[in-house]
Design a protein around this motif. Structure first.
Motif, mmCIF file in Angstrom:
data_model
loop_
_atom_site.group_PDB
_atom_site.id
_atom_site.type_symbol
_atom_site.label_atom_id
_atom_site.label_comp_id
_atom_site.label_asym_id
_atom_site.label_seq_id
_atom_site.Cartn_x
_atom_site.Cartn_y
_atom_site.Cartn_z
ATOM 1 N N GLY A 61 47.582 53.416 35.520
ATOM 2 C CA GLY A 61 49.035 53.475 35.611
ATOM 3 C C GLY A 61 49.584 53.351 37.016
ATOM 4 N N THR A 62 48.722 53.130 38.007
ATOM 5 C CA THR A 62 49.170 52.974 39.395
ATOM 6 C C THR A 62 49.760 51.578 39.589
ATOM 7 O OG1 THR A 62 47.381 54.428 40.102
ATOM 8 C CG2 THR A 62 48.453 53.107 41.816
ATOM 9 N N VAL A 63 50.896 51.520 40.248
ATOM 10 C CA VAL A 63 51.550 50.244 40.525
ATOM 11 C C VAL A 63 51.136 49.773 41.915
ATOM 12 C CG1 VAL A 63 53.755 49.048 40.773
ATOM 13 C CG2 VAL A 63 53.525 50.863 39.077
ATOM 14 N N HIS A 64 50.657 48.546 41.989
ATOM 15 C CA HIS A 64 50.244 47.926 43.254
ATOM 16 C C HIS A 64 51.170 46.747 43.528
ATOM 17 C CE1 HIS A 64 46.408 50.129 43.021
ATOM 18 N NE2 HIS A 64 46.429 49.831 41.735
ATOM 19 N N ARG A 65 51.847 46.766 44.669
ATOM 20 C CA ARG A 65 52.797 45.686 44.992
ATOM 21 C C ARG A 65 52.356 44.843 46.167
ATOM 22 N NH1 ARG A 65 58.708 47.114 45.322
ATOM 23 N NH2 ARG A 65 58.872 44.917 44.875
ATOM 24 N N HIS A 66 51.658 45.425 47.118
ATOM 25 C CA HIS A 66 51.251 44.685 48.314
ATOM 26 C C HIS A 66 49.878 44.074 48.101
ATOM 27 C CE1 HIS A 66 54.605 46.138 50.714
ATOM 28 N NE2 HIS A 66 54.446 47.277 50.068
ATOM 29 N N GLY A 67 49.698 42.861 48.592
ATOM 30 C CA GLY A 67 48.409 42.206 48.440
ATOM 31 C C GLY A 67 48.222 41.134 49.485
ATOM 32 N N ALA A 68 47.148 40.380 49.323
ATOM 33 C CA ALA A 68 46.836 39.303 50.258
ATOM 34 C C ALA A 68 46.227 38.134 49.496
ATOM 35 C CB ALA A 68 45.874 39.788 51.334
ATOM 36 N N MET A 69 46.548 36.944 49.970
ATOM 37 C CA MET A 69 46.022 35.712 49.400
ATOM 38 C C MET A 69 45.463 34.871 50.548
ATOM 39 S SD MET A 69 48.092 32.659 47.395
ATOM 40 C CE MET A 69 48.579 33.702 46.028
ATOM 41 N N ARG A 70 44.279 34.308 50.330
ATOM 42 C CA ARG A 70 43.689 33.446 51.348
ATOM 43 C C ARG A 70 44.020 31.997 51.037
ATOM 44 N NH1 ARG A 70 39.515 30.765 49.195
ATOM 45 N NH2 ARG A 70 38.343 31.705 47.495
ATOM 46 N N LEU A 71 43.839 31.152 52.043
ATOM 47 C CA LEU A 71 44.012 29.720 51.823
ATOM 48 C C LEU A 71 42.985 29.235 50.811
ATOM 49 C CD1 LEU A 71 44.541 28.291 55.425
ATOM 50 C CD2 LEU A 71 46.233 28.479 53.602
ATOM 51 N N ALA A 72 43.373 28.282 49.994
ATOM 52 C CA ALA A 72 42.462 27.723 48.998
ATOM 53 C C ALA A 72 41.605 26.636 49.634
ATOM 54 C CB ALA A 72 43.253 27.125 47.834
ATOM 55 N N THR A 73 40.389 26.522 49.135
ATOM 56 C CA THR A 73 39.494 25.444 49.551
ATOM 57 C C THR A 73 39.482 24.389 48.445
ATOM 58 O OG1 THR A 73 37.568 26.452 48.507
ATOM 59 C CG2 THR A 73 38.031 27.077 50.809
ATOM 60 N N ALA A 74 38.885 23.250 48.734
ATOM 61 C CA ALA A 74 38.750 22.212 47.711
ATOM 62 C C ALA A 74 37.945 22.746 46.533
ATOM 63 C CB ALA A 74 38.080 20.975 48.305
ATOM 64 N N ARG A 75 36.942 23.539 46.822
ATOM 65 C CA ARG A 75 36.111 24.118 45.756
ATOM 66 C C ARG A 75 36.957 25.025 44.851
ATOM 67 N NH1 ARG A 75 30.439 25.363 46.874
ATOM 68 N NH2 ARG A 75 29.610 25.400 44.793
ATOM 69 N N ASP A 76 37.883 25.794 45.446
ATOM 70 C CA ASP A 76 38.755 26.656 44.655
ATOM 71 C C ASP A 76 39.581 25.835 43.663
ATOM 72 O OD1 ASP A 76 38.005 29.055 45.940
ATOM 73 O OD2 ASP A 76 39.485 28.736 47.527
ATOM 74 N N GLU A 77 40.021 24.664 44.077
ATOM 75 C CA GLU A 77 40.841 23.841 43.203
ATOM 76 C C GLU A 77 40.011 23.058 42.192
ATOM 77 O OE1 GLU A 77 44.040 21.748 44.902
ATOM 78 O OE2 GLU A 77 44.922 23.609 45.641
ATOM 79 N N LEU A 78 38.741 22.799 42.511
ATOM 80 C CA LEU A 78 37.871 22.080 41.582
ATOM 81 C C LEU A 78 37.252 22.989 40.528
ATOM 82 C CD1 LEU A 78 36.052 19.714 44.087
ATOM 83 C CD2 LEU A 78 37.757 19.076 42.375
ATOM 84 N N ARG A 79 36.905 24.180 40.899
ATOM 85 C CA ARG A 79 36.199 25.097 39.986
ATOM 86 C C ARG A 79 36.957 25.334 38.669
ATOM 87 N NH1 ARG A 79 33.398 29.625 42.853
ATOM 88 N NH2 ARG A 79 31.565 28.356 42.573
ATOM 89 N N PRO A 80 38.276 25.552 38.671
ATOM 90 C CA PRO A 80 38.953 25.756 37.379
ATOM 91 C C PRO A 80 38.865 24.550 36.450
ATOM 92 C CG PRO A 80 40.331 26.537 39.168
ATOM 93 C CD PRO A 80 39.176 25.816 39.797
ATOM 94 N N GLN A 81 38.688 23.353 36.993
ATOM 95 C CA GLN A 81 38.623 22.157 36.155
ATOM 96 C C GLN A 81 37.421 22.164 35.226
ATOM 97 O OE1 GLN A 81 41.131 20.032 36.086
ATOM 98 N NE2 GLN A 81 42.175 21.092 37.739
ATOM 99 N N ILE A 82 36.367 22.900 35.585
ATOM 100 C CA ILE A 82 35.175 22.947 34.747
ATOM 101 C C ILE A 82 35.076 24.250 33.957
ATOM 102 C CG2 ILE A 82 33.854 21.367 36.188
ATOM 103 C CD1 ILE A 82 32.436 23.822 37.350
ATOM 104 N N ASP A 83 36.062 25.111 34.106
ATOM 105 C CA ASP A 83 36.086 26.379 33.385
ATOM 106 C C ASP A 83 36.442 26.102 31.924
ATOM 107 O OD1 ASP A 83 37.245 28.931 32.299
ATOM 108 O OD2 ASP A 83 36.711 29.630 34.318
ATOM 109 N N LEU A 84 35.651 26.630 31.016
ATOM 110 C CA LEU A 84 35.870 26.386 29.587
ATOM 111 C C LEU A 84 37.217 26.923 29.112
ATOM 112 C CD1 LEU A 84 32.309 27.088 28.195
ATOM 113 C CD2 LEU A 84 33.396 24.897 28.625
ATOM 114 N N ARG A 85 37.675 28.033 29.689
ATOM 115 C CA ARG A 85 38.976 28.591 29.296
ATOM 116 C C ARG A 85 40.100 27.623 29.649
ATOM 117 N NH1 ARG A 85 37.968 33.994 32.621
ATOM 118 N NH2 ARG A 85 37.437 32.309 34.052
#
Length: 165
Positions: A61-85
């Motif tokens: 039940g804890t609310v988390h609002r602050h976070g961090a995101m890193r820059l995406a790599t080419a691999r990050d953008e390619l990997r979902p393309q082969i994900d069955l979901r």
């Protein structure tokens, strides 16, 4: 030709199997590059802080609002393309992609697709726009116009309270 079902778990294996053949001399790993001197800043920002509009609510039940995101790599953008979901439901691509580049949300450091699935739609839409800005434009600022005085100014989408930029 042999068909193969590919999942994110065996991507490294497939990349190794499909890598071009090289001779023994070229197969040896290159010498490690010299590390930059400690404290040297190359001016490349690779992680961006953000503040979610609503917040992620964890199992306790804890609310988390602050976070961090890193820059995406080419691999990050390619990997979902082969994900069955993603193959079954193309709309799931953003869930998988965001789960790979978000490094933390509050105290949650194990951000996976299940975490992104449980976020409010408002927060997912915010993170999709944040991802686009960070990876396409290289910053988190947006130009806006005041509806009352017609004054133009910039706001930083990475967080802060109303009235702060």
């Amino acid at each position: 030709m042999r068909r193969r079902t590919v999942t994110a778990g065996n991507l490294d294996e497939i990349l190794q199997a499909t890598a071009p053949a090289t001779d023994a001399a070229a197969a040896s790993p290159p010498p490690p590059a010299a590390a930059p001197p400690a404290g040297q800043d190359h001016g490349l920002r690779t992680e961006f802080e953000f503040e979610l509009p609503r917040g992620y609510v964890d199992e306790s039940g804890t609310v988390h609002r602050h976070g961090a995101m890193r820059l995406a790599t080419a691999r990050d953008e390619l990997r979902p393309q082969i994900d069955l979901r993603v193959k079954e439901n193309p709309a799931y691509l953003s869930v998988v992609l965001l789960s790979q580049v978000i490094t933390r949300i509050g105290t949650v450091t194990d951000v996976h697709a299940g975490v992104v699935e449980r976020m409010y739609a408002t927060d997912v839409a915010f993170l999709q726009d944040f991802y686009r800005r960070v990876n396409s434009e290289g910053h988190t600022r947006a130009a806006v116009t005041c509806p009352h005085c017609e004054g133009a100014f910039e706001v930083d989408l990475s967080g802060g309270r109303l009235g702060e930029s």
